[in-house]
Design a protein around this motif. Structure first.
Motif, PDB file in Angstrom:
ATOM      1  N   ASP A  31     -60.995 -66.756 -35.695  1.00  0.00           N
ATOM      2  CA  ASP A  31     -61.344 -68.033 -36.320  1.00  0.00           C
ATOM      3  C   ASP A  31     -62.656 -67.979 -37.104  1.00  0.00           C
ATOM      4  O   ASP A  31     -63.010 -68.931 -37.799  1.00  0.00           O
ATOM      5  CB  ASP A  31     -61.422 -69.130 -35.251  1.00  0.00           C
ATOM      6  N   VAL A  32     -63.405 -66.913 -36.967  1.00  0.00           N
ATOM      7  CA  VAL A  32     -64.609 -66.803 -37.791  1.00  0.00           C
ATOM      8  C   VAL A  32     -64.493 -65.662 -38.802  1.00  0.00           C
ATOM      9  O   VAL A  32     -65.404 -65.423 -39.593  1.00  0.00           O
ATOM     10  CB  VAL A  32     -65.893 -66.590 -36.938  1.00  0.00           C
ATOM     11  N   SER A  33     -63.370 -64.973 -38.807  1.00  0.00           N
ATOM     12  CA  SER A  33     -63.250 -63.788 -39.657  1.00  0.00           C
ATOM     13  C   SER A  33     -63.437 -64.128 -41.139  1.00  0.00           C
ATOM     14  O   SER A  33     -63.987 -63.343 -41.896  1.00  0.00           O
ATOM     15  CB  SER A  33     -61.914 -63.099 -39.426  1.00  0.00           C
ATOM     16  N   HIS A  34     -63.009 -65.312 -41.530  1.00  0.00           N
ATOM     17  CA  HIS A  34     -63.151 -65.665 -42.952  1.00  0.00           C
ATOM     18  C   HIS A  34     -64.623 -65.749 -43.360  1.00  0.00           C
ATOM     19  O   HIS A  34     -64.979 -65.487 -44.499  1.00  0.00           O
ATOM     20  CB  HIS A  34     -62.414 -66.976 -43.256  1.00  0.00           C
ATOM     21  N   LEU A  35     -65.478 -66.111 -42.394  1.00  0.00           N
ATOM     22  CA  LEU A  35     -66.909 -66.159 -42.699  1.00  0.00           C
ATOM     23  C   LEU A  35     -67.436 -64.760 -42.973  1.00  0.00           C
ATOM     24  O   LEU A  35     -68.278 -64.557 -43.846  1.00  0.00           O
ATOM     25  CB  LEU A  35     -67.686 -66.795 -41.544  1.00  0.00           C
ATOM     26  N   PHE A  36     -66.906 -63.798 -42.224  1.00  0.00           N
ATOM     27  CA  PHE A  36     -67.345 -62.425 -42.449  1.00  0.00           C
ATOM     28  C   PHE A  36     -66.863 -61.904 -43.797  1.00  0.00           C
ATOM     29  O   PHE A  36     -67.519 -61.095 -44.429  1.00  0.00           O
ATOM     30  CB  PHE A  36     -66.871 -61.523 -41.302  1.00  0.00           C
ATOM     31  N   ARG A  37     -65.695 -62.397 -44.205  1.00  0.00           N
ATOM     32  CA  ARG A  37     -65.225 -62.000 -45.530  1.00  0.00           C
ATOM     33  C   ARG A  37     -66.205 -62.479 -46.605  1.00  0.00           C
ATOM     34  O   ARG A  37     -66.539 -61.763 -47.541  1.00  0.00           O
ATOM     35  CB  ARG A  37     -63.840 -62.608 -45.808  1.00  0.00           C
ATOM     36  N   PHE A  38     -66.672 -63.719 -46.452  1.00  0.00           N
ATOM     37  CA  PHE A  38     -67.619 -64.257 -47.430  1.00  0.00           C
ATOM     38  C   PHE A  38     -68.926 -63.461 -47.383  1.00  0.00           C
ATOM     39  O   PHE A  38     -69.481 -63.079 -48.416  1.00  0.00           O
ATOM     40  CB  PHE A  38     -67.886 -65.743 -47.134  1.00  0.00           C
TER      41      PHE A  38
END
Lengths: 392, 165, 244
Positions: free
Chosen positions: B6-13
C-alpha cells in the motif's frame, strides 16, 4: 539620452530589468497565494473552501510552469541557464531560484496533486482510450493500487506535504523579495520588509486569482457558484490584505520619517514618474478601494448577486494593484540614478523578446496551462466516474 | 508484505527523484568547466582569456625605444609626463611593425585645444588659453614645440617633426 | 631595423614582455606574471583632472567598447555654495569629447571626477552573481567571464556606482577590467597611458615600491560612497563631499 532628467550615470540610462522581470515576481506570487489558499483546507481544515481546493492546486501548478519563462526570455544567454543548477553561487539569492523552484514544483505541488488525484488517475487509466489512456497509465507510475489503506496513507502523506509546502511557498516568494531587498546599492529596494511584503501581497493576489478563476470556470460550466466558499475566500483575502497593507504602509512611513540621503530623490519620483502606477493604481485603486469594498461585505448585508459583483471587482482591482506594486518595485527601482541626481524613462518595447507582446503572451500562457490541466485532471467530481468507482 | 504494497506507489514516486538526482550528478561531471573552482567559484581559465585581449596602446616605453630623440626633448619640457599616445593615439600596430603604418600627425589646432582651452572648471594652475584670442587660427606648433612647449626652448617644425627616421 | 628595435627592447623588460605576445598575434598572460604578487587598485587625483576625455576615448579604443556604454567616464560637478548636497552634474557622452567651457567668475566650484569600476575587495556585484561568472581575481581585479555570464543583469543592479552594463552585442555583463591584458604584461592601463596630467595612476598595493604608498602617506584620500562598505580600491584625492 532622451528621457533623462537631471544626471544619470551613463550606464544607468537603459533599464536592464524589463517588464518581464515585473511579471516574474507577479506570477510566482500568484503561485504562492494559490497554494496557501489550498493549504487552508488541507492543513487548517477550513471546510468552506473545500470546493476550491483542487482548483487552487492546479492554478498554482499552471502558474508555476509559467514562472521561469519570463526569466528565460529576459536572460542574455538563456542557453546557459543550466549553470544555475550546476554551479550555483552560494552568496547569490538568485542562484537559489533553480533549487527552490524544482523543490516546490516536484516535491510539493506535483507530488501533492498526484497523491490527491491518484484514485482518479487509476480509474481514468482504465476507462479512457487511445492516447489519453497512455498518458494516464504513465501518470499512475505503474501502480494501480487504490485500496482503502493506500488512499488513507496518501491522505496522511499529502497532509505532511502541504505542511512542508507552506514554508516552501513562503520560501519561493520570500526569496524573490530577498533578491530585491538585499541590494544595498538600491535604496528603493533595500529593506528587510521586502520579502515579507512580497509574501503577503502574493497571498492576496493568488487568492484573488483563484477566486476569479473559480467564479469564471463555474460560470462557464453552467454550475452554481458555492457562495459559502467564495465568502470564506473573500474573508481570508480581506484579512491578509489588511496585513499586507499595514506592512506596506509601515515601509512607507518608515522611509518618510527616516528621510535618508535617498529620500528626496525617491519622493520626487513617486510624485512624478511613479505617480500613476504607485499612488493611483497601487495605493488607491488597487488597495484602498478593494479594502473598503471588502470591509463593507464583512460588516454589511448584501444580496448574493451584489456580493458576487463586489468580489469580482475587488479581485480584479487587487490583481491590477499587485501588478502595479511589482511594477513600481522593479521598474521604479531603476528609474532614479544611484547618484540621486536624476531620473530616466522606461521605454517598453513592443515586439522584442522583452517587449509588451511577450509579456502579454506569458500572462495568458498559464491560463492555457490551466485549461489543459483541467481537462486532464478535472477538479470537480464527475457523476459517471463516481458511479464507476462505486461499481468497481 | 501487503503492508508494503500500500505504500509502494510512494516509492515509485521517490524513485523518480533518485533517478533524476543520479542523472544530475552524472551530467554535472561533464558540464562544469574543468578549471571551475581552481581559485574560487569561477572558471579560472577566464583569467587567461581576459589577459589575452590584444593591446592597442603600445605604451610609452615602446615608443621611446625607437624615438629616443623625442623622448629626450620631451623629458626637459612641461610635457615630460604626457605619454606619447595621449596625443598621437593608440599605436600598437605601428610599434609592432613600423613599416605597416605611418601615424598621422595630429592637427594641433584641435589637439592642443582639447586640453588647453580656457575653462573655469579646470584646475587653477593648469595653463589655459582662449584659442581665438591666443593665436587666431595659426597652428600651435608655429610657435610651440608640442614635445617641449615653452617658447624658445626648441621651437619650430623641425623639432616637432622629429622621429621620422 | 627590426633587429635594432629588438635590441633596444631588451633594455626595457616590461615592454619586451608585452611585445613578444603582441607580435605572436595570440597574446596571452605574461609567463613572468604572478597573480599572488599583486593587489591592484587605482589612484584618481581630482585636483589634476582637466576633463579632456582622453581616458574615455582610450578605454573605448583599447577595449572595443560600443558607443553609449562606458567602462570609464568623467563627470563634471558644479557645487554651488548654497546647495552643497545638491550639485549640478553633467557627463555629455561620458565626457568622451570633453566639456563645454565655463566662463571665469561663475559662482560655485567646478571640478571633474573620473569614474570607473572601483575593483572593490568586498564587491556587491560578485556577491550576487548566480553562477560565478564575475569574480575577484587573485590579484584583486573584478573580472567578468563572458563565456559563462547569463546576462541576467543582477550584478548591474548590485553595483552602487553604475559601472556595469549589458554589452549590446555580446549580451553579457561588461565593465572595466583594469586593462587586465595590459597590467599583466607590465603596462599600465589605457586610461592611465592616455591621461595627460597624471590624474589617474594605476596602483599595485602589494608592491612596496609603488608610488601609491608615498602618496597615501602625504594625502587624505577617500573612496566613493564609503557608506556602501564595498572595499573600493579606486582612491580619490581631493574628493568633494558632494560627489556621489
Amino acid at each position: 539620452m532622451s528621457g533623462v532628467e537631471g544626471y544619470m550615470y551613463p550606464n544607468e540610462v537603459t533599464l536592464y530589468w524589463s517588464v518581464l522581470i515585473v511579471l516574474y515576481p507577479y506570477i510566482t506570487g500568484l503561485v504562492a497565494g494559490a497554494f496557501i489558499l489550498a493549504s487552508l483546507e488541507r492543513v487548517f481544515r477550513v471546510d468552506a473552501v473545500k470546493p476550491i481546493y483542487r482548483l487552487a492546486l492546479l492554478t498554482a501548478l499552471a502558474f508555476l510552469l509559467d514562472a521561469p519563462l519570463p526569466l528565460q526570455f529576459h536572460l542574455g544567454h538563456p542557453e546557459r541557464s543550466y549553470e544555475m543548477y550546476f554551479t550555483p553561487h552560494a552568496t547569490s539569492a538568485m542562484a537559489m531560484f533553480g533549487y527552490v523552484y524544482m523543490w516546490y514544483l516536484m516535491a510539493v505541488l506535483v507530488f501533492e496533486i498526484w497523491l490527491d488525484y491518484r484514485r482518479e488517475i487509476v480509474l481514468l487509466s482504465q476507462q479512457s482510450k487511445g492516447l489519453m489512456r497512455v498518458i494516464y497509465k504513465i501518470m499512475t507510475l505503474g501502480s494501480n493500487n487504490i485500496s482503502e489503506r493506500s488512499l488513507r496513507i496518501d491522505e496522511k502523506v499529502g497532509w505532511i506535504v502541504t505542511l512542508i509546502g507552506i514554508p516552501s511557498a513562503f520560501l519561493l516568494h520570500g526569496y524573490v523579495g530577498f533578491i530585491f531587498g538585499s541590494l544595498k546599492s538600491n535604496p528603493w529596494w533595500s529593506s528587510p520588509l521586502m520579502p515579507v511584503v512580497f509574501i503577503f501581497s502574493a497571498m492576496v493576489s493568488g487568492i484573488a486569482a483563484v477566486m476569479l478563476i473559480y467564479m469564471a470556470v463555474t460560470k462557464l460550466r453552467h454550475q452554481k457558484i458555492d457562495m459559502r466558499c467564495v465568502d470564506a475566500v473573500a474573508m481570508y483575502m480581506f484579512y491578509i490584505f489588511i496585513i499586507d497593507f499595514s506592512l506596506e504602509m509601515l515601509d512607507l512611513v518608515h522611509r518618510i520619517y527616516e528621510a535618508d540621503e535617498s529620500f528626496r530623490s525617491l519622493d520626487f519620483m513617486v510624485h512624478t514618474k511613479l505617480y500613476f502606477s504607485q499612488i493611483v493604481l497601487q495605493i488607491f485603486i488597487g488597495t484602498l478601494v478593494p479594502l473598503i469594498l471588502l470591509f463593507l461585505t464583512q460588516v454589511g448585508q448584501f444580496g448574493e448577486i451584489a456580493r458576487k459583483r463586489i468580489y469580482v471587482l475587488c479581485g480584479s482591482l487587487i490583481l491590477i494593484g499587485v501588478f502595479a506594486m511589482r511594477w513600481n518595485v522593479v521598474i521604479g527601482g531603476q528609474l532614479f540614478s544611484k547618484s540621486f541626481l536624476g531620473y530616466t524613462t522606461y521605454k517598453m518595447a513592443l515586439v522584442t523578446r522583452e517587449g509588451l507582446l511577450a509579456a502579454i503572451g506569458l500572462t495568458i500562457l498559464p491560463l492555457f496551462f490551466l485549461w489543459v490541466l483541467l481537462k486532464l485532471l478535472p477538479p470537480w467530481p464527475k457523476k459517471e466516474m463516481q458511479e464507476a468507482a462505486a461499481g468497481d | 508484505m501487503s503492508g508494503f504494497k500500500d505504500v509502494s506507489h510512494l516509492f515509485r514516486f521517490a524513485g523518480l527523484f533518485v533517478i533524476a538526482f543520479l542523472v544530475f550528478l552524472v551530467v554535472r561531471v561533464y558540464v562544469v568547466p574543468k578549471s571551475f573552482g581552481e581559485y574560487g567559484h569561477y572558471r579560472a581559465a577566464a583569467i587567461g582569456e581576459i589577459a589575452a585581449h590584444p593591446i592597442k596602446f603600445a605604451g610609452h616605453q615602446a615608443c621611446e625605444s625607437c624615438h629616443s630623440d623625442i623622448a629626450d626633448t620631451k623629458a626637459k619640457g612641461a610635457h615630460a609626463h604626457v605619454n606619447c599616445e595621449a596625443c598621437h593615439g593608440a599605436l600598437a600596430t605601428h610599434a609592432n611593425d613600423p613599416s605597416s603604418m605611418t601615424p598621422v600627425k595630429p592637427d594641433t589646432l584641435v589637439l592642443c585645444a582639447r586640453c588647453h582651452t580656457a575653462s573655469a572648471a579646470k584646475p587653477k594652475g593648469f595653463p589655459q588659453v582662449n584659442p581665438a584670442d591666443h593665436m587666431g587660427g595659426v597652428p600651435c606648433q608655429t610657435c610651440h614645440n608640442p614635445h617641449s612647449p615653452a617658447i624658445g626652448s626648441d621651437t619650430g617644425k623641425g623639432a616637432a617633426a622629429g622621429g621620422t627616421k | 631595423m627590426n633587429i635594432s628595435r629588438r635590441q633596444l627592447l631588451i633594455l626595457l623588460p616590461a615592454a619586451a614582455v608585452a611585445w613578444k605576445y603582441v607580435e605572436a598575434g595570440t597574446p596571452e598572460a605574461s609567463p613572468n606574471y604572478e597573480m599572488s604578487e599583486h593587489w591592484w587598485g587605482m589612484l584618481i587625483d581630482i585636483t589634476k583632472c582637466i576633463g579632456c576625455g582622453n581616458c574615455v576615448r582610450a578605454c573605448q579604443k583599447e577595449n572595443d567598447i560600443p558607443d553609449g556604454y562606458f567602462r570609464t567616464w568623467v563627470e563634471r560637478y558644479h557645487r554651488t555654495d548654497y546647495h552643497l548636497e545638491n550639485p549640478e552634474v553633467i557627463s555629455p557622452d561620458g565626457g568622451k569629447e570633453g566639456f563645454p567651457s565655463v566662463p571665469e567668475g561663475t559662482q560655485g566650484d567646478y571640478f571633474f571626477v573620473p569614474k570607473m569600476c572601483n575593483h572593490c575587495s568586498d564587491s556587491p556585484c560578485t556577491q550576487v552573481c548566480p553562477v560565478g561568472a564575475t569574480f575577484i581575481s587573485p590579484d584583486g581585479v573584478v573580472l567578468i567571464d563572458p563565456k559563462y555570464c547569463l546576462g541576467c543583469a543582477y550584478c548591474v543592479q548590485a553595483c552602487p556606482y553604475g559601472c556595469r552594463y549589458i554589452h549590446p552585442e555580446k549580451k553579457v555583463a561588461d565593465k572595466c577590467t583594469l586593462c587586465y591584458h595590459r597590467i599583466t604584461k607590465g603596462l599600465t592601463t589605457a586610461c592611465c597611458e592616455a591621461c595627460p596630467t597624471g590624474a589617474r595612476q594605476l596602483a599595485d598595493l602589494k608592491n612596496p615600491n609603488d608610488p601609491i604608498h608615498a602618496f597615501l602617506k602625504t594625502h587624505t584620500v577617500q573612496v566613493l560612497k564609503p557608506q556602501m562598505a564595498t572595499g573600493a580600491k579606486a582612491f580619490y584625492n581631493g574628493l568633494d563631499g558632494s560627489v556621489r
